[in-house]
Design an enzyme around this catalytic site. Structure first.
Site, mmCIF file in Angstrom:
data_model
loop_
_atom_site.group_PDB
_atom_site.id
_atom_site.type_symbol
_atom_site.label_atom_id
_atom_site.label_comp_id
_atom_site.label_asym_id
_atom_site.label_seq_id
_atom_site.Cartn_x
_atom_site.Cartn_y
_atom_site.Cartn_z
ATOM 1 N N CYS A 139 0.816 -1.226 0.000
ATOM 2 C CA CYS A 139 0.000 0.000 0.000
ATOM 3 C C CYS A 139 0.846 1.272 0.000
ATOM 4 O O CYS A 139 0.350 2.342 -0.344
ATOM 5 C CB CYS A 139 -0.952 0.008 1.185
ATOM 6 N N HIS A 191 -3.399 7.431 1.830
ATOM 7 C CA HIS A 191 -3.798 6.088 1.400
ATOM 8 C C HIS A 191 -5.194 5.830 1.958
ATOM 9 O O HIS A 191 -5.473 6.115 3.122
ATOM 10 C CB HIS A 191 -2.797 5.059 1.937
ATOM 11 N N ASN A 242 -10.107 -0.095 -0.314
ATOM 12 C CA ASN A 242 -8.643 -0.008 -0.272
ATOM 13 C C ASN A 242 -8.097 -0.597 -1.568
ATOM 14 O O ASN A 242 -8.173 -1.802 -1.792
ATOM 15 C CB ASN A 242 -8.135 -0.784 0.951
HETATM 16 N N1 ACO Z 1 -18.373 -8.140 9.330
HETATM 17 C C1 ACO Z 1 -18.757 -8.311 10.617
HETATM 18 N N2 ACO Z 1 -17.881 -8.531 11.611
HETATM 19 C C2 ACO Z 1 -16.565 -8.555 11.303
HETATM 20 C C3 ACO Z 1 -16.104 -8.382 9.989
HETATM 21 C C4 ACO Z 1 -17.066 -8.175 8.971
HETATM 22 N N3 ACO Z 1 -16.730 -7.981 7.679
HETATM 23 N N4 ACO Z 1 -14.762 -8.463 9.992
HETATM 24 C C5 ACO Z 1 -14.382 -8.679 11.262
HETATM 25 N N5 ACO Z 1 -15.481 -8.746 12.065
HETATM 26 C C6 ACO Z 1 -15.526 -8.965 13.508
HETATM 27 C C7 ACO Z 1 -14.297 -9.652 14.031
HETATM 28 O O1 ACO Z 1 -14.410 -11.058 13.860
HETATM 29 C C8 ACO Z 1 -14.317 -9.243 15.490
HETATM 30 O O2 ACO Z 1 -15.250 -10.050 16.165
HETATM 31 P P1 ACO Z 1 -14.939 -10.596 17.658
HETATM 32 O O3 ACO Z 1 -14.827 -9.332 18.493
HETATM 33 O O4 ACO Z 1 -16.130 -11.428 17.933
HETATM 34 O O5 ACO Z 1 -13.644 -11.346 17.532
HETATM 35 C C9 ACO Z 1 -14.887 -7.825 15.461
HETATM 36 O O6 ACO Z 1 -15.532 -7.703 14.166
HETATM 37 C C10 ACO Z 1 -13.847 -6.732 15.631
HETATM 38 O O7 ACO Z 1 -12.737 -7.007 14.769
HETATM 39 P P2 ACO Z 1 -11.490 -6.031 14.675
HETATM 40 O O8 ACO Z 1 -10.543 -6.575 13.684
HETATM 41 O O9 ACO Z 1 -10.980 -5.744 16.057
HETATM 42 O O10 ACO Z 1 -12.200 -4.727 14.107
HETATM 43 P P3 ACO Z 1 -11.597 -3.294 13.879
HETATM 44 O O11 ACO Z 1 -12.456 -2.294 14.535
HETATM 45 O O12 ACO Z 1 -10.113 -3.243 14.147
HETATM 46 O O13 ACO Z 1 -11.805 -3.083 12.305
HETATM 47 C C11 ACO Z 1 -10.477 -3.246 10.255
HETATM 48 C C12 ACO Z 1 -11.222 -3.981 11.395
HETATM 49 C C13 ACO Z 1 -11.514 -2.474 9.463
HETATM 50 C C14 ACO Z 1 -9.763 -4.255 9.402
HETATM 51 C C15 ACO Z 1 -9.455 -2.264 10.861
HETATM 52 O O14 ACO Z 1 -8.708 -2.913 11.868
HETATM 53 C C16 ACO Z 1 -8.487 -1.698 9.845
HETATM 54 O O15 ACO Z 1 -8.855 -0.924 8.981
HETATM 55 N N6 ACO Z 1 -7.201 -2.012 9.984
HETATM 56 C C17 ACO Z 1 -6.128 -1.438 9.169
HETATM 57 C C18 ACO Z 1 -6.135 -1.919 7.758
HETATM 58 C C19 ACO Z 1 -5.022 -1.223 7.021
HETATM 59 O O16 ACO Z 1 -4.854 -0.022 7.100
HETATM 60 N N7 ACO Z 1 -4.200 -1.964 6.355
HETATM 61 C C20 ACO Z 1 -3.001 -1.377 5.758
HETATM 62 C C21 ACO Z 1 -3.079 -1.184 4.370
HETATM 63 S S1 ACO Z 1 -3.534 -2.639 3.518
HETATM 64 C C22 ACO Z 1 -2.141 -3.220 2.631
HETATM 65 O O17 ACO Z 1 -1.010 -2.855 2.824
HETATM 66 C C23 ACO Z 1 -2.405 -4.342 1.692
#
Ligand code: ACO
Length: 323
Positions: free
Chosen positions: A114, A250, A280
């Protein structure tokens, strides 16, 4: 006088197929509400069957050439930032070169996930500053839909496909931070975090693999590292956040984008946001946002812009440029 890499053309391409969040509700235990509230994403584009990264990259580049009023013969080099090239080799960049009908100059890919577009801009700026190339087409293009695990709700709802391109041109300018063009860059990586975000396959392991991400861990690193790299790049240019007209980040998650702006003391009125419509798109997200931001009339000549990105590696960085 200093030789600066000035943006003289922009273009982008998004594949036709638009997938709304609700479509995932049919196959996954997820909801439009969860995806919107946790990521800010409402829809994304997916490439058609047979549509490749270099196809999309060439379309974005063609539009950037038209925007600049130039042709492929005027370009000295092509740099494509991608983690999803058509083939293992040759590079996507040489495929774009061929699709543009360009038979001179040179072309290569940059892979920093990314953060790839920020790395590519930094490389292109150095090529121009050193006189190795005068006009460089810098493209970010990805087909992340090809590396999704469609049973993993925590990743497959977040990514999309697309391409964006900037045509950079060397211009002899005063050498102050009032110049147009790329004023400073800051690149970083830390391989200790390689397991937070990766694809579990590759050429030497003889598979394509799927994207794996510990999203909440990446999130923790993102805001702090993005604000820090943006401030470092601004400092290098003798500027501060107060001078910034637009952050063009990004586009991974609206909460990361908001957190970074807040940490830099900037309002969301100073941020170009496209994550709701594109998801993304990895290395394509910044050039897509720059091109869309220009089309919307947000970004204007003379504006001071900071782009920043973080992704697999972890790799992160920022570029300060005056439009
Ligand atoms: N629908 C419903 N529930 C979901 C989903 C979904 N699509 N995905 C995950 N959950 C659940 C999880 O299982 C978890 O449930 P649990 O509490 O029962 O275990 C709960 O939601 C919370 O999960 P988290 O991962 O803690 O959620 P978070 O608030 O952190 O959001 C996200 C997740 C959107 C992925 C966020 O962490 C994020 O954006 N992270 C950074 C991503 C990023 O910037 N990546 C870098 C660039 S990408 C690259 O380089 C390729």
């Amino acid at each position: 006088m200093t030789r600066r890499a000035v943006v003289v053309g922009t273009g982008h391409y998004l594949p036709k197929r638009v997938v709304e969040n609700a479509e995932f509700e049919a196959t996954l235990d997820t909801s439009d509400e969860w995806i919107r509230s946790r990521s800010g994403i409402e829809r994304r584009h997916f490439a058609a069957e047979g549509e490749t990264t270099s196809d999309m990259a060439a379309k974005a580049a063609t539009r950037a050439l038209a925007d600049a009023g130039l042709t492929a013969d005027d370009v000295d080099a092509i740099v494509v930032a991608t983690s999803t090239p058509d083939l293992t080799f040759p590079s996507a960049a040489t495929m774009v070169q061929s699709k543009l009908g360009m038979t001179r100059g040179f072309a290569f890919d940059v892979q920093a996930v990314c953060a790839g577009f920020v790395y590519a801009l930094s490389n292109a700026s150095a090529l121009i500053a050193s006189g190795q190339a005068n006009r460089v087409m810098v493209i970010g293009a990805e087909t992340f839909s090809r590396i999704m695990d469609w049973t993993d709700r925590s990743t497959c709802v977040l990514f999309g496909d697309g391409a964006g391109a900037l045509l950079l041109e060397g211009q002899e300018l005063a050498g102050t931070n009032k110049d147009r063009g790329i004023l400073s860059t800051d690149l970083n990586s830390d391989g200790r975090y390689k397991d937070l975000l990766y694809v579990d396959g590759g050429v030497s392991t003889q598979s394509t693999g799927h994207l794996r991400m510990q999203g909440n861990q990446v999130f923790r690193h993102a805001v702090e590292k993005l604000a820090s790299t943006a401030n470092t790049a601004l400092d290098r240019a003798g500027l501060s956040a107060d001078d910034v007209d637009w952050i063009v980040p990004h586009q991974a998650n609206i909460r990361i984008i908001q957190g970074t702006a807040k940490k830099m003391g900037l309002s969301m009125d100073n941020v170009v946001v496209t994550v709701q419509d594109h998801g993304n798109t990895s290395a394509a997200s910044i050039p897509l946002a720059l091109s869309v931001g220009k089309e919307r009339g947000q970004i204007k000549e003379g504006d001071l812009i900071v782009t920043e990105a973080i992704g697999g590696g972890l790799a992160w960085g920022a570029v300060v440029l005056r439009w």
